[in-house]
Design a protein around this motif. Structure first.
Motif, short mmCIF file in Angstrom:
data_model
loop_
_atom_site.label_atom_id
_atom_site.label_comp_id
_atom_site.label_asym_id
_atom_site.label_seq_id
_atom_site.Cartn_x
_atom_site.Cartn_y
_atom_site.Cartn_z
N LYS A 238 0.90 -1.13 -0.05
CA LYS A 238 -0.08 0.23 -0.17
C LYS A 238 0.91 1.22 -0.11
N ASN A 239 2.16 1.09 0.32
CA ASN A 239 2.97 2.41 0.69
C ASN A 239 4.30 2.37 -0.37
N GLY A 240 4.46 3.47 -0.80
CA GLY A 240 5.62 3.69 -1.44
C GLY A 240 6.33 2.66 -2.48
N ASP A 241 7.41 3.06 -2.89
CA ASP A 241 8.02 1.97 -3.99
C ASP A 241 8.84 0.90 -3.45
N ALA A 242 9.50 1.19 -2.15
CA ALA A 242 10.38 0.09 -1.66
C ALA A 242 9.46 -0.87 -0.69
N LEU A 243 10.03 -2.04 -1.03
CA LEU A 243 9.24 -3.34 -0.32
C LEU A 243 9.78 -2.98 1.23
N SER A 244 8.74 -2.98 2.22
CA SER A 244 9.16 -2.89 3.53
C SER A 244 9.01 -4.00 4.17
N ASN A 309 2.54 -0.12 7.53
CA ASN A 309 3.57 0.32 6.39
C ASN A 309 4.66 -0.86 6.45
N THR A 310 4.16 -2.14 6.56
CA THR A 310 5.10 -3.30 6.54
C THR A 310 4.42 -4.32 5.57
N LYS A 531 6.70 -5.90 -7.31
CA LYS A 531 6.56 -4.37 -6.85
C LYS A 531 5.46 -4.05 -5.93
N LYS A 532 4.20 -4.77 -6.14
CA LYS A 532 3.29 -4.47 -5.57
C LYS A 532 3.08 -5.47 -4.08
N GLY A 533 4.17 -6.17 -3.94
CA GLY A 533 4.17 -6.96 -2.63
C GLY A 533 3.27 -8.03 -2.43
N GLU A 534 2.84 -8.79 -4.12
CA GLU A 534 2.10 -9.73 -3.95
C GLU A 534 2.73 -11.05 -3.96
N ILE A 535 3.28 -11.45 -2.72
CA ILE A 535 4.10 -12.68 -2.69
C ILE A 535 3.50 -14.04 -2.83
N PHE A 536 2.09 -13.78 -2.57
CA PHE A 536 1.22 -15.16 -2.65
C PHE A 536 1.04 -15.39 -4.07
N LYS A 537 1.23 -14.56 -4.97
CA LYS A 537 1.00 -14.96 -6.31
C LYS A 537 2.16 -15.77 -7.01
#
Length: 573
Positions: A238-244, A309-310, A531-537
């Motif tokens: 949901k937040n920023g470009d970097a993966l937190s 933001n994690t 980039k969207k943090g969609e690890i489960f995909k």
């Protein structure tokens, strides 16, 4: 009766069909191939013939097929002998999408592309039958004219030629430009299941099930993992470009307790190498390291995490702390990775990724291995004071191996050669180690070696690796010892050599056990992220890192992902 006819054999009678409204059932017919022959869906066939759905299909029966248009089914292109070409993988293309667009089964696609899961990323070349590319691929062709013969992948071999490592040829991509892979609810077929029971259980149609699982055309078998339906991503950044990313490690500085500090520090050295490697590949990362203290003080460390933001949390190490963290993050559904905790209590959390492979998975594999060589020998299972694994393994063998003679013993000295009733001579036996105790393992090794010297044909198996196996390779190879490891480094592999050299250059030493785990867990998770943090995909991809094989499956339809990966080590005479 259902079993009688609904074995999806995939034996298609490729005939030019004349205009007919009925079909007479012949040997080998199934609802699936009848529906395909007449250009109708299986569901349409069942609507036209209610008795078929009830399981009443027999040779000579006349079924109604008037609902479909006549068609001529062409013999499919055989991947191992036809001319092939290549396409360039485009954004949002998936394995399933390719099979549908190019009219190829997933099995045939994987025969042409053995590394499909390991290296799938945007820009990759995917090999397909040239005829399919010309017909369905538009301008994506990179043509070749030579037929491709697919051959089985040889297991990687360790430095000792008597040792063969199975199941370790997968490799995660060093690049972080991932293709979008869809996530599915899956189901592992059990003995007694039928296609009808599965579709009724999950409320899907047979056509939907077959579309997601083309291999069903070859038959329904126990152990098959079926895709049931597509799922939405459990978490999106949901937040920023970097993966937190947060690493929660038990350093114990805030409590003054140091008992886990060495483990945490070692884990961090491997994790840092993985982080730097992925960052160098272009991945934007924001890493935070949290001292999780000890089990009693853990809850206070949660104040250092901003759940809004994690994007990913790796750790903590202990089961009770994992549960506390999952309760803390349950609203945001942040993916949580448990490096060591594996317990049925954790299986209800859909945002949890469990790295440790459980004992039952090991026992199932050993039972499978024993079944493949069994020929009426006595089977001994050596257990320590904890007999849970031995009892489970004994039950599995008695259920799946015909006329199995299984005894659980507490001492290696109780493993004895059998006697041939006809000749009176000593006969070989099968010996299984169901303990990870080093002392018990040493005694097991010595006994197996002694028995192998008395008579040929003794077979040895172990659910675990113990130090004596590495020390006595030559002697144990005479018993064709097969054992399992969750972590094993193939020192001859190029990827492994690269990582080991990088670690030594950075820290001036070889990585210890927890450094290897730290690298493998963090590198595996980061290479699954987009980039969207969609690890489960991408969680369904099978990947082998430095020493660990990662093969995640759902514990239940809305439960945790559990690693079922392991390495099979075979000592060859």
């Amino acid at each position: 009766m259902i079993k009688r006819f609904f074995v999806l054999s995939g034996l298609c009678m490729f005939l030019s069909l004349s205009a007919q409204k009925t079909h007479t059932v012949i040997k080998g017919d199934t609802p699936y191939n009848i529906s395909k022959k007449y250009g109708i869906s299986v569901d349409e066939l069942f609507k036209l013939n209610p008795k078929v759905k009830e399981g009443k299909l027999a040779i000579g029966d006349v079924v109604n097929v008037k609902g479909g248009s006549n068609s001529t089914t062409k013999t499919p292109v055989t991947p191992t002998s036809a001319q092939t070409g290549k396409i360039i993988l485009q954004p949002k293309q998936t394995i399933y999408g390719i099979t549908k667009q190019y009219r190829i089964s997933e099995t045939d696609l994987r025969k042409l592309n053995p590394d499909l899961d390991s290296h799938t990323k945007i820009g990759d070349e995917i090999t397909l039958p040239l005829e399919s590319i010309k017909k369905y691929g538009g301008n994506q062709t990179v043509a070749t004219t030579k037929p491709v013969e697919t051959t089985p992948v040889e297991p990687a071999s360790a430095s000792n030629t008597k040792t063969k490592i199975d199941s370790g040829n997968e490799r995660s991509s060093a690049s972080n430009s991932h293709s979008g892979q869809d996530e599915y609810a899956t189901y592992t077929v059990e003995s007694g299941d039928t296609v009808f029971s599965i579709v009724n259980k999950f409320g899907v149609t047979i056509d939907e099930l077959i579309a997601l699982n083309p291999d069903l055309a070859k038959g329904l078998k126990a152990g098959m993992v079926l895709k049931i339906r597509k799922l939405d991503a459990a978490y999106i950044k949901k937040n920023g470009d970097a993966l937190s990313v947060v690493l929660m490690l038990p350093f114990g500085y805030n409590t003054g307790q140091t008992q886990y500090r060495a483990m945490a520090t070692d884990f961090l050295t491997g994790a840092k190498l993985a982080i730097e490697r992925n960052a160098a590949g272009g991945q934007k990362l924001d890493i935070k390291i949290v001292d999780s203290g000890n089990e009693d003080s853990f809850k206070s460390s949660l104040s250092q995490i901003n759940p809004n933001n994690t994007d990913l949390i790796i750790g903590p190490f202990f089961k009770s702390n994992v549960i506390d963290l999952l309760d803390f993050t349950k609203t945001q559904k942040i993916p949580v990775v448990a490096p060591f905790a594996n317990s049925p209590e954790l299986y209800n959390y859909s945002n949890l990724i469990i790295v440790e492979t459980n004992d039952q998975t090991y026992a199932d594999k050993i039972a499978e291995e024993v079944k493949s060589v069994y020929s009426d020998q006595k089977i001994y299972i050596l257990a320590d004071s904890k007999k849970d694994n031995a009892n489970y393994l004994k039950s599995s063998l008695e259920k799946n191996v015909k006329n199995a003679h299984v005894s659980i013993v507490s001492s290696a000295s109780d493993i004895q050669l059998d006697q041939n009733m006809m000749t009176g001579q000593s006969a070989p036996v099968i010996a299984i180690l169901a303990s990870d105790n080093d002392t018990v393992g040493e005694a097991f090794s010595s006994k197996v070696i002694a028995l192998s010297k008395e008579v040929q044909g003794v077979k040895a198996f172990s659910m675990y690796a113990v130090p004596s196996f590495e020390k006595k390779v030559d002697e144990l190879s005479q018993a064709s010892l097969v054992y399992l490891m969750d972590r094993k480094i193939n020192t001859d592999g190029n990827f492994e050599k690269e990582i080991l050299a990088a670690y030594k250059a950075k820290y001036c030493k070889v990585p210890g056990k927890y450094a290897v785990i730290g690298f493998d867990v963090v590198n595996d998770m980061l290479t699954r992220e987009n980039k969207k943090g969609e690890i489960f995909k991408q969680i369904n991809k099978v990947q082998t890192q430095l020493a660990t094989k990662f093969e995640f499956v759902k514990s239940k339809s809305n439960g945790a992902y559990v690693n079922t990966g392991f390495r099979v080590i075979r000592l060859v005479p």
